[in-house]
Design an enzyme around this catalytic site. Structure first.
Site, mmCIF file in Angstrom:
data_model
loop_
_atom_site.group_PDB
_atom_site.id
_atom_site.type_symbol
_atom_site.label_atom_id
_atom_site.label_comp_id
_atom_site.label_asym_id
_atom_site.label_seq_id
_atom_site.Cartn_x
_atom_site.Cartn_y
_atom_site.Cartn_z
ATOM 1 N N LEU A 46 0.817 -1.282 0.131
ATOM 2 C CA LEU A 46 0.088 -0.140 -0.037
ATOM 3 C C LEU A 46 1.085 1.365 0.086
ATOM 4 O O LEU A 46 1.819 1.292 0.641
ATOM 5 C CB LEU A 46 -0.940 -0.042 1.078
ATOM 6 C CG LEU A 46 -2.265 -0.717 1.312
ATOM 7 C CD1 LEU A 46 -2.816 -0.660 2.694
ATOM 8 C CD2 LEU A 46 -3.025 -0.145 0.122
ATOM 9 N N ASP A 47 0.444 2.188 -0.783
ATOM 10 C CA ASP A 47 1.255 3.478 -0.804
ATOM 11 C C ASP A 47 1.193 4.170 0.520
ATOM 12 O O ASP A 47 0.465 3.791 1.408
ATOM 13 C CB ASP A 47 0.672 4.403 -1.554
ATOM 14 C CG ASP A 47 0.691 4.212 -3.081
ATOM 15 O OD1 ASP A 47 1.703 3.552 -3.558
ATOM 16 O OD2 ASP A 47 -0.005 4.461 -4.012
ATOM 17 N N PRO A 48 2.316 4.675 1.086
ATOM 18 C CA PRO A 48 2.414 5.362 2.404
ATOM 19 C C PRO A 48 0.932 5.956 2.805
ATOM 20 O O PRO A 48 0.781 5.930 4.048
ATOM 21 C CB PRO A 48 3.744 6.248 2.329
ATOM 22 C CG PRO A 48 4.471 5.741 1.525
ATOM 23 C CD PRO A 48 3.557 5.138 0.412
ATOM 24 N N ALA A 50 -1.767 5.744 1.902
ATOM 25 C CA ALA A 50 -3.147 4.792 1.805
ATOM 26 C C ALA A 50 -3.174 4.256 2.943
ATOM 27 O O ALA A 50 -2.400 3.944 3.848
ATOM 28 C CB ALA A 50 -2.909 3.690 0.557
#
EC number: 5.4.99.25
Length: 311
Positions: A46-48, A50
């Site tokens: 997951l993106d930071p 997100a």
């Protein structure tokens, strides 16, 4: 001689409801430390910024990660119209703007082009490798790259809400390798108004749901205590999408050594992938062939205790 890893021989899955502001690796490292586990990994980055479902595998459960990674995933996200950024999300620099704004009907019509088997170009700031180097490292140096499009299966993509003219809240269910940021970027381009992701949450991933996950704060609070172990899900949770067969005693012994072993199965086709259990303990994952399981992954888990003789 290989150095022996320190920590507990503990296996299972922990579903973390990841907060914004942390990398997926940071969460995995914290979970591994909190359980004092020898080994840990996760089933999909997951993106930071997100939030949501981050399924962390411990010990032997790491061998089931590919089956969760390949499963469908659901995302709840908001697209901001009128601006494109170099990262395709709100963390990046605005590189172009537009005064145009789409109607609800135009959005719904445009979404049809992003459902089914599609080709998707990853964001410039992504973990895709180019000549052995991550794309985001090159992007940070100001390099613009021609990234190849990749296939993606999108099960569904729907408009959930339209808070105002500048924003649209969407839900996407997709397969492995999907970039929500690319969907927002390409949707904005198709609508002629530009766009980027403003908010992103993974609602579920395969058998794991954010709503049933543990908060990162709770992981920190219960770290290195028996109470944290109660949140651990069994290894086989990661195999939910595969059929299960029962190994015979002799079959289980052979499977544990990486050899084909006899199993009891019903309704399976020759060559079908499945997993075997013996006395309630997962033994192996592999391919079913003529009454045997040919293992591709073997689980080194404690066997069930032998029954106590009567009398």
């Amino acid at each position: 001689m290989a150095r022996k890893r320190k920590g507990r021989d503990i296996s299972g899955w922990l579903v973390v409801d990841k907060p914004a502001g942390l990398t997926s690796n940071a969460v995995v490292n914290k979970v591994r430390w909190a359980f004092d586990a020898k080994k840990a990994g996760h089933a999909g980055t997951l993106d930071p910024e997100a939030t949501g479902t981050l399924a962390v595998a411990l010990g032997e459960a790491t061998k089931t990660v590919p089956f969760v990674t390949d499963a469908l995933k659901a995302y709840d996200f908001t697209v901001t119209f009128g601006a494109a950024t170099n990262t395709d999300d709100a963390e990046g620099e605005v590189i172009a703007t537009s005064d145009s704004r789409p109607t609800d009907d135009e959005i719904k019509e445009a979404l049809n082009a992003f459902v089914g088997d599609i080709q998707q170009v990853p964001p410039q700031f992504s973990a895709v490798k180019i000549d052995g180097e991550r794309a985001y490292k090159r992007a940070r140096d100001g390099e613009e790259m021609e990234l190849a499009a990749r296939p993606l299966w999108v099960e569904s993509l729907i408009l959930l809400d339209r808070p105002d003219a500048d924003h649209a809240r969407l839900e996407m269910v997709c397969g492995k390798g999907g970039y929500v940021r690319s969907i927002a970027r390409d949707l904005g381009a198709k609508l002629g108004c530009l766009g980027h992701v403003d908010y992103l949450r993974r609602v579920w991933s395969g058998p794991f749901e954010a709503a049933k996950g543990i908060s990162f704060a709770t992981v920190e609070e219960l770290a290195r205590t028996p109470e944290l172990d109660q949140y651990l899900l069994p290894l086989e949770t990661g195999l939910t999408d595969l059929p299960v067969v029962t190994a015979t005693a002799e079959g289980a012994a052979r499977l544990r050594h990486g050899n084909p072993g006899m199993v009891i199965a019903q309704g399976l086709d020759y060559g079908e992938e499945c997993w075997a259990v013996y006395q309630g303990v997962p033994v192996a994952v592999g391919t079913f062939k003529a009454g045997e399981l040919h293992p591709s992954r073997v689980f080194n888990l404690p066997s069930a205790p032998a029954p106590t003789p009567e009398g």
